[in-house]
Write a protein that holds these residues in place. Structure first.
Motif, PDB file in Angstrom:
ATOM      1  N   THR A  69     -12.688  27.538 -75.866  1.00 26.04           N
ATOM      2  CA  THR A  69     -13.763  27.390 -74.887  1.00 26.04           C
ATOM      3  C   THR A  69     -13.228  26.688 -73.647  1.00 26.04           C
ATOM      4  OG1 THR A  69     -15.413  27.212 -76.637  1.00 26.04           O
ATOM      5  CG2 THR A  69     -16.053  26.439 -74.454  1.00 26.04           C
ATOM      6  N   PRO A  70     -13.262  27.363 -72.492  1.00 25.29           N
ATOM      7  CA  PRO A  70     -12.720  26.741 -71.267  1.00 25.29           C
ATOM      8  C   PRO A  70     -13.632  25.639 -70.765  1.00 25.29           C
ATOM      9  CG  PRO A  70     -13.709  28.864 -70.755  1.00 25.29           C
ATOM     10  CD  PRO A  70     -13.770  28.716 -72.251  1.00 25.29           C
ATOM     11  N   PRO A  71     -13.105  24.732 -69.934  1.00 19.52           N
ATOM     12  CA  PRO A  71     -11.698  24.652 -69.524  1.00 19.52           C
ATOM     13  C   PRO A  71     -10.851  23.967 -70.583  1.00 19.52           C
ATOM     14  CG  PRO A  71     -12.928  22.880 -68.497  1.00 19.52           C
ATOM     15  CD  PRO A  71     -13.936  23.701 -69.257  1.00 19.52           C
ATOM     16  N   ARG A  72      -9.551  24.236 -70.545  1.00 20.29           N
ATOM     17  CA  ARG A  72      -8.644  23.551 -71.457  1.00 20.29           C
ATOM     18  C   ARG A  72      -8.503  22.093 -71.046  1.00 20.29           C
ATOM     19  NH1 ARG A  72      -5.583  25.835 -75.276  1.00 20.29           N
ATOM     20  NH2 ARG A  72      -5.285  28.100 -75.280  1.00 20.29           N
ATOM     21  N   SER A  73      -8.334  21.246 -72.038  1.00 13.48           N
ATOM     22  CA  SER A  73      -8.024  19.849 -71.759  1.00 13.48           C
ATOM     23  C   SER A  73      -6.675  19.777 -71.059  1.00 13.48           C
ATOM     24  CB  SER A  73      -7.978  19.058 -73.064  1.00 13.48           C
ATOM     25  OG  SER A  73      -7.342  17.812 -72.884  1.00 13.48           O
ATOM     26  N   LEU A  74      -6.535  18.850 -70.137  1.00 12.55           N
ATOM     27  CA  LEU A  74      -5.246  18.658 -69.483  1.00 12.55           C
ATOM     28  C   LEU A  74      -4.217  18.057 -70.439  1.00 12.55           C
ATOM     29  CD1 LEU A  74      -6.255  17.407 -65.921  1.00 12.55           C
ATOM     30  CD2 LEU A  74      -6.019  19.742 -66.788  1.00 12.55           C
ATOM     31  N   ARG A  75      -4.657  17.693 -71.611  1.00 18.48           N
ATOM     32  CA  ARG A  75      -3.762  17.178 -72.653  1.00 18.48           C
ATOM     33  C   ARG A  75      -3.573  18.210 -73.772  1.00 18.48           C
ATOM     34  NH1 ARG A  75      -2.304  12.011 -73.022  1.00 18.48           N
ATOM     35  NH2 ARG A  75      -2.336  12.076 -75.307  1.00 18.48           N
ATOM     36  N   TYR A  76      -3.694  19.484 -73.417  1.00 14.48           N
ATOM     37  CA  TYR A  76      -3.642  20.513 -74.463  1.00 14.48           C
ATOM     38  C   TYR A  76      -2.288  20.552 -75.169  1.00 14.48           C
ATOM     39  CZ  TYR A  76      -1.143  23.760 -71.270  1.00 14.48           C
ATOM     40  OH  TYR A  76      -0.230  24.364 -70.440  1.00 14.48           O
ATOM     41  N   MET A  77      -1.205  20.237 -74.476  1.00 18.08           N
ATOM     42  CA  MET A  77       0.101  20.227 -75.137  1.00 18.08           C
ATOM     43  C   MET A  77       0.241  19.012 -76.053  1.00 18.08           C
ATOM     44  SD  MET A  77       2.669  21.777 -72.215  1.00 18.08           S
ATOM     45  CE  MET A  77       1.743  21.302 -70.752  1.00 18.08           C
ATOM     46  N   HIS A  78      -0.317  17.882 -75.634  1.00 22.60           N
ATOM     47  CA  HIS A  78      -0.331  16.702 -76.503  1.00 22.60           C
ATOM     48  C   HIS A  78      -1.130  16.991 -77.773  1.00 22.60           C
ATOM     49  CE1 HIS A  78       0.591  14.938 -72.566  1.00 22.60           C
ATOM     50  NE2 HIS A  78       1.044  13.861 -73.186  1.00 22.60           N
ATOM     51  N   GLN A  79      -2.296  17.600 -77.608  1.00 18.07           N
ATOM     52  CA  GLN A  79      -3.148  17.884 -78.758  1.00 18.07           C
ATOM     53  C   GLN A  79      -2.466  18.820 -79.745  1.00 18.07           C
ATOM     54  OE1 GLN A  79      -6.580  19.369 -76.673  1.00 18.07           O
ATOM     55  NE2 GLN A  79      -7.399  17.331 -76.257  1.00 18.07           N
ATOM     56  N   GLU A  80      -1.743  19.812 -79.222  1.00 20.78           N
ATOM     57  CA  GLU A  80      -1.056  20.758 -80.105  1.00 20.78           C
ATOM     58  C   GLU A  80       0.058  20.069 -80.873  1.00 20.78           C
ATOM     59  OE1 GLU A  80      -0.843  24.640 -81.687  1.00 20.78           O
ATOM     60  OE2 GLU A  80      -2.240  23.865 -80.174  1.00 20.78           O
ATOM     61  N   GLY A  81       0.840  19.231 -80.177  1.00 17.30           N
ATOM     62  CA  GLY A  81       1.967  18.578 -80.824  1.00 17.30           C
ATOM     63  C   GLY A  81       1.583  17.468 -81.783  1.00 17.30           C
ATOM     64  N   ILE A  82       0.520  16.740 -81.468  1.00 16.74           N
ATOM     65  CA  ILE A  82       0.129  15.585 -82.273  1.00 16.74           C
ATOM     66  C   ILE A  82      -0.862  15.952 -83.369  1.00 16.74           C
ATOM     67  CG2 ILE A  82      -1.046  13.345 -82.198  1.00 16.74           C
ATOM     68  CD1 ILE A  82       0.076  13.017 -79.336  1.00 16.74           C
ATOM     69  N   ASP A  83      -1.814  16.833 -83.058  1.00 11.50           N
ATOM     70  CA  ASP A  83      -2.913  17.121 -83.988  1.00 11.50           C
ATOM     71  C   ASP A  83      -2.748  18.431 -84.759  1.00 11.50           C
ATOM     72  OD1 ASP A  83      -4.192  14.798 -83.055  1.00 11.50           O
ATOM     73  OD2 ASP A  83      -5.159  15.907 -81.427  1.00 11.50           O
ATOM     74  N   VAL A  84      -2.398  19.505 -84.054  1.00 16.30           N
ATOM     75  CA  VAL A  84      -2.406  20.827 -84.686  1.00 16.30           C
ATOM     76  C   VAL A  84      -1.130  21.125 -85.459  1.00 16.30           C
ATOM     77  CG1 VAL A  84      -2.614  23.319 -84.302  1.00 16.30           C
ATOM     78  CG2 VAL A  84      -3.967  21.712 -82.920  1.00 16.30           C
ATOM     79  N   LEU A  85       0.017  20.911 -84.853  1.00 11.64           N
ATOM     80  CA  LEU A  85       1.282  21.316 -85.464  1.00 11.64           C
ATOM     81  C   LEU A  85       1.537  20.660 -86.823  1.00 11.64           C
ATOM     82  CD1 LEU A  85       3.734  23.083 -85.228  1.00 11.64           C
ATOM     83  CD2 LEU A  85       4.787  21.378 -83.717  1.00 11.64           C
TER      84      LEU A  85
END
Length: 212
Positions: A69-85
Motif C-alpha cells: 500500500t503506497p506510499p512506501r516508508s522511507l525506511r523500506y530497506m531498513h524494514q526489509e533487512g531488520i524485520d523481513v529477511l
C-alpha cells in the motif's frame, strides 16, 4: 513459483540448484525495480558455478508477491533487512547464508549484517550497494521517471511485475526522490559487519559512483 507467508504477507520465491554438503544457501536480494523473474538465468548459473543452493525472492510489492500500500516508508530497506529477511530465513529453514544483493538489495544486505549478529550469515556479495544517497543517483532516478511516464519502461516492467508494476515503480521512485531521503545513509551499520564482504561497483554505473 512458490509462495511463503511472512506475517500475513505472501512472497514469491524460487529455488535453484541442489542442497550441497556445506548446506550453504546464497539468497539473492533484487534491485529497486527487480523481482525473481528479472534475475533471468543468473540464479541458475550461480548455483551451477558455486555448487550452492540459490534462493531468489520478490519483496512485497514486486513480481508475484503481495502488493504494497503506497506510499512506501522511507525506511523500506531498513524494514526489509531488520524485520523481513530474518523471518524469511526462519520460514525457509536456511541455516547458513551468503547474501547476494544488487543496488537496493545490497543495501538491505548491509542493514541485515550490520544491525544484528546473526550466526547464519557467512558472507556478503554486494553489487553496487547504496551506502548513502548521492546526486548522481537522484538525477538518474529522475530520468527513470520520465522514461516510465513517456517511454516504454512501464511496458517492459509490467511483463515481470504484472499488477504490481505501478506500486513497484512509484514506491521506489517517490521514496528516492523525496526531499527527506536526501540524507539517507547506512554508514552506521558498517562497523557491525563481521563477515567477509565482496563489494563490486562499476565505474560507469548510472546510479552510483566509486564513492560508495
Amino acid at each position: 513459483m512458490n509462495k511463503v507467508e511472512i506475517e500475513g504477507i505472501c512472497l514469491e520465491y524460487c529455488w535453484y540448484g541442489e542442497v550441497s554438503d556445506s548446506n550453504l544457501t546464497i539468497v539473492m536480494l533484487h534491485e529497486g525495480l527487480g523481482c525473481v523473474g528479472l534475475w533471468k538465468q543468473f540464479p541458475e548459473q550461480l548455483a551451477q558455478q558455486t555448487g550452492c543452493r540459490v534462493l531468489a525472492y520478490s519483496r512485497q510489492g514486486y513480481g508475484g508477491s503481495d502488493p504494497v500500500t503506497p506510499p512506501r516508508s522511507l525506511r523500506y530497506m531498513h524494514q526489509e533487512g531488520i524485520d523481513v529477511l530474518p523471518l524469511l530465513l526462519d520460514a525457509l529453514s536456511i541455516d547458513k547464508v551468503v547474501l547476494f544483493g544488487h543496488s537496493d538489495g545490497a543495501s538491505i544486505a548491509l542493514v541485515f549484517a550490520g544491525s544484528q549478529q546473526d550466526e547464519r550469515l557467512q558472507g556478503l556479495i554486494l553489487l553496487a550497494p547504496h551506502v548513502f544517497n548521492e546526486e548522481k543517483c537522484v538525477q538518474s532516478i529522475t530520468l527513470a521517471r520520465q522514461f516510465y511516464e513517456r517511454g516504454d519502461l512501464r511496458e517492459r516492467l509490467e511483463k515481470y511485475h504484472g499488477n504490481n508494476v505501478d506500486g513497484a515503480f512509484w514506491g521506489w521512485n517517490k521514496a528516492w526522490l523525496d526531499p527527506a531521503f536526501r540524507g539517507w545513509n547506512l554508514e552506521e551499520y558498517l562497523q557491525g559487519i563481521e563477515v567477509p564482504l565482496l563489494m563490486i561497483q562499476g565505474e560507469d554505473d548510472e546510479y552510483g559512483t566509486l564513492a560508495q
